[in-house]
Design an enzyme around this catalytic site. Structure first.
Site, mmCIF file in Angstrom:
data_model
loop_
_atom_site.group_PDB
_atom_site.id
_atom_site.type_symbol
_atom_site.label_atom_id
_atom_site.label_comp_id
_atom_site.label_asym_id
_atom_site.label_seq_id
_atom_site.Cartn_x
_atom_site.Cartn_y
_atom_site.Cartn_z
ATOM 1 C CG ASN A 77 -1.988 -0.941 1.003
ATOM 2 O OD1 ASN A 77 -2.731 -0.878 -0.018
ATOM 3 N ND2 ASN A 77 -2.443 -1.660 2.258
ATOM 4 N NE ARG A 128 4.721 6.384 3.813
ATOM 5 C CZ ARG A 128 3.955 5.502 4.422
ATOM 6 N NH1 ARG A 128 3.338 4.624 3.455
ATOM 7 N NH2 ARG A 128 3.846 5.211 5.729
ATOM 8 N NE ARG A 136 3.990 -0.155 3.849
ATOM 9 C CZ ARG A 136 3.278 1.023 4.380
ATOM 10 N NH1 ARG A 136 3.443 1.335 5.504
ATOM 11 N NH2 ARG A 136 2.328 1.405 3.631
ATOM 12 C CE LYS A 192 1.453 -6.492 -6.601
ATOM 13 N NZ LYS A 192 1.126 -5.319 -6.455
ATOM 14 N N PRO A 235 3.279 -11.801 -11.010
ATOM 15 C CG PRO A 235 4.583 -10.294 -10.387
ATOM 16 C CD PRO A 235 4.352 -11.133 -11.629
ATOM 17 C CG ASP A 273 -1.428 -5.570 -9.283
ATOM 18 O OD1 ASP A 273 -1.849 -5.969 -10.713
ATOM 19 O OD2 ASP A 273 -0.441 -4.968 -9.341
ATOM 20 C CG HIS A 294 -2.906 -1.970 -11.840
ATOM 21 N ND1 HIS A 294 -2.905 -2.185 -10.450
ATOM 22 C CD2 HIS A 294 -2.764 -0.871 -12.221
ATOM 23 C CE1 HIS A 294 -3.046 -0.728 -10.158
ATOM 24 N NE2 HIS A 294 -3.071 0.022 -10.852
ATOM 25 C CG PHE A 305 2.242 -3.532 -14.465
ATOM 26 C CD1 PHE A 305 1.249 -4.068 -13.757
ATOM 27 C CD2 PHE A 305 3.034 -2.318 -14.039
ATOM 28 C CE1 PHE A 305 0.909 -3.313 -12.590
ATOM 29 C CE2 PHE A 305 2.734 -1.734 -12.947
ATOM 30 C CZ PHE A 305 1.588 -2.356 -12.184
#
Length: 308
Positions: A17, A22, A102, A148, A165, A167, A169, A215
């Site tokens: 997330n 970041r 996390r 994922k 992976p 997700d 998308h 992707f």
């Protein structure tokens, strides 16, 4: 790719997330807080080598320029911490440093890896020789790692070039172009495996890298680079974020772009250098269209026939 599997694992836990800047900050803080400082090499006399202009940071200006006081500050560089060094991190300390939920996944994964009889680093390295399904399942046993993120680690550090992976998308890509009959299904573990096979059937041994390029070509920030005739219709309706509490809820951009930055290393594993270089180069240089990556990769060394 032969990057450190442990480094890859913890970076993808940080991606949960999250967004690129970041994630970058979190990784930098892990390095500077727990990693070893990388010192300049010594010359033949044993004296420390003189710092180059690029290693000097002025007080207020760019590299090589003096700040208001005329002083330069030496930059410090740090290696990613080993599992033993990361064991010094506590959940409270990581939360205070901005890692949020996390933190418990980082601490928990470090503890489980260090408890492996052969050692955590060796355990991860041994997964390179295991079949993809076995390596994927083993990674999912660690805290905060779902299907994922396990696939991301397999693709980007364990030589599993057919790992996909999945997700939202990638689900959209798959149902839009390759498996429209799955469009009304709910994404779950079984369908993760189904989508994996859809991409492998289409792109072969290196399906993971074809998926990664496709992707990126669908990201709103990169669609503008595509020629009008290749851009897919419609715009993004915005990202839906899962709050499942595992790193499997990672921001898709964080997961795939982290890997894309090093995707060119895949040429050492058998993909034609020209194919990957041209496709990935187009992302920054507006050259060959990224959307054509699937065909380019198929026609390189994947052993597939030309597409439609």
């Amino acid at each position: 790719m032969l990057r450190s599997a442990a480094e890859c694992l913890f970076q993808f836990i940080c991606s949960s997330n999250n967004h690129i800047s970041r994630i970058h900050g979190m990784v930098e803080r892990l390095c500077s807080t727990y990693g070893s400082e990388l010192l300049p090499s010594s010359d033949s006399s044993g004296r420390p080598a003189s710092p180059t202009a690029a290693s000097l940071l002025p007080a207020a200006a760019g590299p090589g320029a003096a700040g208001p006081s005329g002083q330069h500050q030496q930059l410090a560089f740090y290696a990613f911490p080993s599992l033993e060094q990361l064991s010094a991190a506590t959940e409270d300390a990581l939360r205070a440093d901005g890692f949020g939920y996390r933190a418990k996944f980082i601490v928990g994964s470090v503890q489980q890896l260090l408890a492996k009889p052969e050692g955590g680093s060796e355990w991860l390295l041994n997964l390179r020789s295991k079949p993809y399904a076995e390596a994927h399942e083993a990674l999912c046993s660690l805290p905060g790692i779902g299907p994922k993120v396990a696939a991301c680690i397999c693709l980007f550090s364990l030589n599993k070039h057919d790992a996909i992976p999945v997700d939202t998308h990638v689900w959209t890509l798959a149902t839009k172009y390759y498996a429209p009959h799955l469009a009304n299904k709910t994404l779950n573990k079984k369908l993760h495996d189904t989508i994996q096979q859809v991409f492998v059937d289409r792109f072969g041994t290196y399906a993971g890298w074809a998926h990664n390029t496709l992707f990126i070509s669908e990201l709103a920030s990169h669609k503008q680079l595509l020629p009008a005739g290749l851009a897919s219709p419609g715009g993004s309706k915005g990202k839906k974020r899962s709050r499942s509490g595992t790193a499997d809820a990672a921001d898709a951009d964080g997961c795939s772009i982290t890997g894309a930055a090093a995707a060119a290393d895949a040429v050492e594993k058998g993909i034609a250098a020209e194919a990957v270089a041209d496709v990935l180069g187009s992302i920054d240089q507006n050259a060959a269209p990224p959307a054509a990556a699937a065909d380019v990769l198929q026609k390189s060394q994947l052993g597939q026939q030309g597409t439609d």
